[in-house]
Motif scaffolding. Structure first.
Motif, PDB file in Angstrom:
ATOM      1  N   GLU A  84       4.498   5.080  -7.745  1.00 36.52           N
ATOM      2  CA  GLU A  84       2.881   6.403  -8.436  1.00 36.52           C
ATOM      3  C   GLU A  84       2.583   5.723  -9.246  1.00 36.52           C
ATOM      4  OE1 GLU A  84       1.059  10.789  -8.978  1.00 36.52           O
ATOM      5  OE2 GLU A  84       4.045  10.264  -9.281  1.00 36.52           O
ATOM      6  N   SER A  85       3.340   5.107  -9.967  1.00 40.52           N
ATOM      7  CA  SER A  85       2.690   4.340 -11.678  1.00 40.52           C
ATOM      8  C   SER A  85       1.823   2.464 -10.394  1.00 40.52           C
ATOM      9  CB  SER A  85       3.375   4.108 -12.834  1.00 40.52           C
ATOM     10  OG  SER A  85       4.241   3.403 -12.226  1.00 40.52           O
ATOM     11  N   GLU A  86       2.015   2.173  -9.617  1.00 37.52           N
ATOM     12  CA  GLU A  86       1.554   0.797  -9.172  1.00 37.52           C
ATOM     13  C   GLU A  86       0.160   0.945  -9.179  1.00 37.52           C
ATOM     14  OE1 GLU A  86       3.373  -1.950  -8.881  1.00 37.52           O
ATOM     15  OE2 GLU A  86       4.870  -1.248 -10.299  1.00 37.52           O
ATOM     16  N   SER A  87      -0.550  -0.577  -9.375  1.00 34.39           N
ATOM     17  CA  SER A  87      -2.216  -0.048  -8.943  1.00 34.39           C
ATOM     18  C   SER A  87      -2.376  -0.037  -7.357  1.00 34.39           C
ATOM     19  CB  SER A  87      -1.984  -1.696  -9.452  1.00 34.39           C
ATOM     20  OG  SER A  87      -1.834  -2.778  -8.673  1.00 34.39           O
ATOM     21  N   ASP A  88      -1.236  -0.947  -6.264  1.00 32.74           N
ATOM     22  CA  ASP A  88      -1.545  -0.912  -4.894  1.00 32.74           C
ATOM     23  C   ASP A  88      -1.528   0.983  -4.792  1.00 32.74           C
ATOM     24  OD1 ASP A  88      -0.940  -3.090  -5.338  1.00 32.74           O
ATOM     25  OD2 ASP A  88       1.265  -3.320  -4.045  1.00 32.74           O
ATOM     26  N   THR A  89      -1.001   1.429  -5.407  1.00 32.57           N
ATOM     27  CA  THR A  89      -0.454   3.364  -5.087  1.00 32.57           C
ATOM     28  C   THR A  89      -1.793   4.070  -5.726  1.00 32.57           C
ATOM     29  OG1 THR A  89       2.154   2.702  -4.968  1.00 32.57           O
ATOM     30  CG2 THR A  89       0.592   5.278  -5.660  1.00 32.57           C
ATOM     31  N   ALA A 101      -4.318  12.728  -1.423  1.00 30.77           N
ATOM     32  CA  ALA A 101      -4.113  14.273  -1.366  1.00 30.77           C
ATOM     33  C   ALA A 101      -2.707  13.420  -0.322  1.00 30.77           C
ATOM     34  CB  ALA A 101      -5.043  15.423  -0.710  1.00 30.77           C
ATOM     35  N   ALA A 102      -2.825  12.828   0.802  1.00 30.93           N
ATOM     36  CA  ALA A 102      -1.686  12.271   1.757  1.00 30.93           C
ATOM     37  C   ALA A 102      -0.500  11.200   0.544  1.00 30.93           C
ATOM     38  CB  ALA A 102      -2.427  11.319   2.550  1.00 30.93           C
ATOM     39  N   VAL A 103      -1.170  10.298  -0.461  1.00 29.44           N
ATOM     40  CA  VAL A 103      -0.167   9.893  -0.680  1.00 29.44           C
ATOM     41  C   VAL A 103       0.789  10.767  -1.941  1.00 29.44           C
ATOM     42  CG1 VAL A 103      -0.100   7.616  -2.630  1.00 29.44           C
ATOM     43  CG2 VAL A 103      -1.669   7.681  -0.803  1.00 29.44           C
ATOM     44  N   ASP A 104       0.016  11.609  -2.662  1.00 31.41           N
ATOM     45  CA  ASP A 104       0.856  12.678  -3.230  1.00 31.41           C
ATOM     46  C   ASP A 104       2.338  13.700  -2.633  1.00 31.41           C
ATOM     47  OD1 ASP A 104      -0.474  11.844  -4.964  1.00 31.41           O
ATOM     48  OD2 ASP A 104      -1.943  13.677  -5.230  1.00 31.41           O
ATOM     49  N   ASP A 105       1.702  13.828  -1.604  1.00 31.10           N
ATOM     50  CA  ASP A 105       2.417  14.728  -0.193  1.00 31.10           C
ATOM     51  C   ASP A 105       3.875  13.722  -0.232  1.00 31.10           C
ATOM     52  OD1 ASP A 105       0.398  16.418  -0.231  1.00 31.10           O
ATOM     53  OD2 ASP A 105       0.168  16.184   1.656  1.00 31.10           O
ATOM     54  N   ALA A 106       3.480  12.168   0.347  1.00 32.66           N
ATOM     55  CA  ALA A 106       4.350  11.761   0.758  1.00 32.66           C
ATOM     56  C   ALA A 106       5.015  11.274  -0.239  1.00 32.66           C
ATOM     57  CB  ALA A 106       3.667   9.822   0.933  1.00 32.66           C
ATOM     58  N   LEU A 107       4.498  10.880  -1.695  1.00 26.32           N
ATOM     59  CA  LEU A 107       5.954  10.696  -3.315  1.00 26.32           C
ATOM     60  C   LEU A 107       6.862  11.456  -3.665  1.00 26.32           C
ATOM     61  CD1 LEU A 107       2.478   8.797  -5.384  1.00 26.32           C
ATOM     62  CD2 LEU A 107       4.703   7.747  -4.214  1.00 26.32           C
ATOM     63  N   LYS A 108       6.425  12.490  -2.506  1.00 25.27           N
ATOM     64  CA  LYS A 108       7.156  14.008  -2.788  1.00 25.27           C
ATOM     65  C   LYS A 108       7.814  14.023  -1.732  1.00 25.27           C
ATOM     66  CE  LYS A 108       3.349  16.422  -5.344  1.00 25.27           C
ATOM     67  NZ  LYS A 108       2.416  17.632  -5.601  1.00 25.27           N
ATOM     68  N   ARG A 109       8.235  13.401  -0.404  1.00 20.06           N
ATOM     69  CA  ARG A 109       8.513  13.597   0.613  1.00 20.06           C
ATOM     70  C   ARG A 109       9.793  13.107   0.479  1.00 20.06           C
ATOM     71  NH1 ARG A 109       6.475  12.102   5.928  1.00 20.06           N
ATOM     72  NH2 ARG A 109       4.772  11.291   4.548  1.00 20.06           N
ATOM     73  N   PRO A 110      11.085  13.710   0.636  1.00 17.24           N
ATOM     74  CA  PRO A 110      12.038  13.695   0.894  1.00 17.24           C
ATOM     75  C   PRO A 110      13.083  12.096   2.366  1.00 17.24           C
ATOM     76  CG  PRO A 110      12.543  15.197   1.676  1.00 17.24           C
ATOM     77  CD  PRO A 110      11.144  14.959   1.393  1.00 17.24           C
ATOM     78  N   GLY A 111      13.079  11.361   2.031  1.00 19.45           N
ATOM     79  CA  GLY A 111      13.967  10.591   2.314  1.00 19.45           C
ATOM     80  C   GLY A 111      12.961   9.616   3.140  1.00 19.45           C
ATOM     81  N   LEU A 112      11.282   9.432   2.715  1.00 20.89           N
ATOM     82  CA  LEU A 112      10.878   7.647   2.646  1.00 20.89           C
ATOM     83  C   LEU A 112      12.134   6.812   2.335  1.00 20.89           C
ATOM     84  CD1 LEU A 112       7.551   9.386   2.869  1.00 20.89           C
ATOM     85  CD2 LEU A 112       8.792   9.340   4.224  1.00 20.89           C
ATOM     86  N   VAL A 113      11.049   6.142   2.767  1.00 15.44           N
ATOM     87  CA  VAL A 113      11.340   4.298   1.800  1.00 15.44           C
ATOM     88  C   VAL A 113      10.669   3.780   0.836  1.00 15.44           C
ATOM     89  CG1 VAL A 113      12.177   2.103   2.241  1.00 15.44           C
ATOM     90  CG2 VAL A 113      13.223   3.628   3.939  1.00 15.44           C
ATOM     91  N   SER A 114      10.918   3.780  -0.877  1.00 11.19           N
ATOM     92  CA  SER A 114      10.441   2.848  -1.581  1.00 11.19           C
ATOM     93  C   SER A 114      10.503   2.082  -1.627  1.00 11.19           C
ATOM     94  CB  SER A 114       9.990   4.453  -2.750  1.00 11.19           C
ATOM     95  OG  SER A 114       8.898   3.923  -3.889  1.00 11.19           O
ATOM     96  N   ALA A 115       9.393   1.055  -2.044  1.00 11.38           N
ATOM     97  CA  ALA A 115      10.109  -0.237  -2.193  1.00 11.38           C
ATOM     98  C   ALA A 115       9.679  -0.319  -4.253  1.00 11.38           C
ATOM     99  CB  ALA A 115       9.551  -1.102  -2.003  1.00 11.38           C
ATOM    100  N   THR A 116      10.919  -0.935  -4.741  1.00 13.83           N
ATOM    101  CA  THR A 116       9.721  -0.702  -6.622  1.00 13.83           C
ATOM    102  C   THR A 116       9.020  -2.090  -7.031  1.00 13.83           C
ATOM    103  OG1 THR A 116      12.104   0.116  -7.185  1.00 13.83           O
ATOM    104  CG2 THR A 116      11.319  -0.987  -8.659  1.00 13.83           C
ATOM    105  N   ASN A 117       9.584  -3.202  -6.596  1.00 11.75           N
ATOM    106  CA  ASN A 117       9.096  -3.580  -6.519  1.00 11.75           C
ATOM    107  C   ASN A 117       8.334  -5.282  -5.684  1.00 11.75           C
ATOM    108  OD1 ASN A 117      10.246  -6.289  -5.796  1.00 11.75           O
ATOM    109  ND2 ASN A 117      11.353  -5.646  -7.377  1.00 11.75           N
ATOM    110  N   ASP A 118       7.612  -6.343  -6.126  1.00 17.13           N
ATOM    111  CA  ASP A 118       6.528  -6.542  -4.581  1.00 17.13           C
ATOM    112  C   ASP A 118       7.431  -7.203  -3.712  1.00 17.13           C
ATOM    113  OD1 ASP A 118       4.710  -5.829  -6.131  1.00 17.13           O
ATOM    114  OD2 ASP A 118       3.698  -7.558  -6.655  1.00 17.13           O
ATOM    115  N   GLN A 119       8.184  -7.519  -4.531  1.00 16.25           N
ATOM    116  CA  GLN A 119       8.739  -8.792  -2.959  1.00 16.25           C
ATOM    117  C   GLN A 119       9.708  -7.951  -2.076  1.00 16.25           C
ATOM    118  OE1 GLN A 119       8.295 -10.149  -6.265  1.00 16.25           O
ATOM    119  NE2 GLN A 119       7.542 -11.291  -5.738  1.00 16.25           N
TER     120      GLN A 119
END
Length: 210
Positions: A84-89, A101-119
């Motif tokens: 959530e804190s990333e500039s891309d987001t 609103a959709a990004v906020d929903d996605a961040l709360k939705r379980p099971g989605l893949v999240s990538a911590t860093n750019d690589q």
């Protein structure tokens, strides 16, 4: 990420940091100094095997909200999130109220893949069939990433584009140093802003800062 890099810089663990956001007041108060060195478009991308060439902002909002789950070919869409804190987001959220609103929903939705860093983000987008996410065009160029860049609302991301719609997805990049930065690191900063350094940036889908 940007915050971790600035923390490491202020702790004396590294000589320079790269940030994709302006410094916070607390960081400048501790001695961090940022200088904008380039911008690059943030691209909406998918894996190379996906049968899609373009997307609209309304459809992208539906994808992140989970109401649009397949590409036109019928292939499943697999969203790759950034923290959530990333500039891309934050840039993505700024496309529209529905997108925010959709990004906020996605961040709360379980099971989605999240990538911590750019690589990790790039590798995940490459690896997952039917993936969708965002990545800096300059990163694709400098790292030779195998990703399909999608047109967004009929526009293909182009370095240096100045129209209002292209400006929605511009990522700013800063070199961060301190008064204690080593002479070798300062020499590198000087090179980045030299004609040779600017030419390298321009050749890799960055727009050098004035």
């Amino acid at each position: 990420g940007s915050s971790g890099g600035v923390k490491a810089l202020l702790a004396g663990a590294i000589d320079l940091s790269v940030s994709s956001r302006a410094l916070k007041d607390a960081e400048t108060e501790k001695g961090a100094i940022a200088r904008l060195y380039a911008t690059t478009p943030l691209a909406v991308v998918t894996s190379t095997g996906t049968d899609a060439e373009a997307v609209t902002t309304p459809d992208l909002a539906k994808i992140y909200a989970g109401t649009l789950r397949e590409w036109p070919s019928g292939e499943a869409i697999r969203v790759v999130l950034r923290p959530e804190s990333e500039s891309d987001t934050q840039i993505l959220r700024g496309l529209s109220d529905d997108m925010a609103a959709a990004v906020d929903d996605a961040l709360k939705r379980p099971g989605l893949v999240s990538a911590t860093n750019d690589q990790e983000n790039a590798e995940t987008l490459e690896r997952l069939p039917g993936s969708v996410g965002v990545i800096a065009l300059g990163q694709i160029a400098t790292e030779g990433r195998k990703l399909k860049v999608l047109e967004l609302d009929g526009i293909r991301p182009t370095p240096g584009a100045t129209d209002a719609r292209s400006q929605r997805l511009i990522k700013s990049l800063y070199l961060v140093s301190t008064a204690q930065t080593s002479p070798a690191a300062e020499a590198f900063v000087d090179f980045v802003f030299s004609p040779d350094g600017r030419a390298i940036l321009a050749a890799n889908d960055h727009t050098p800062a004035e």
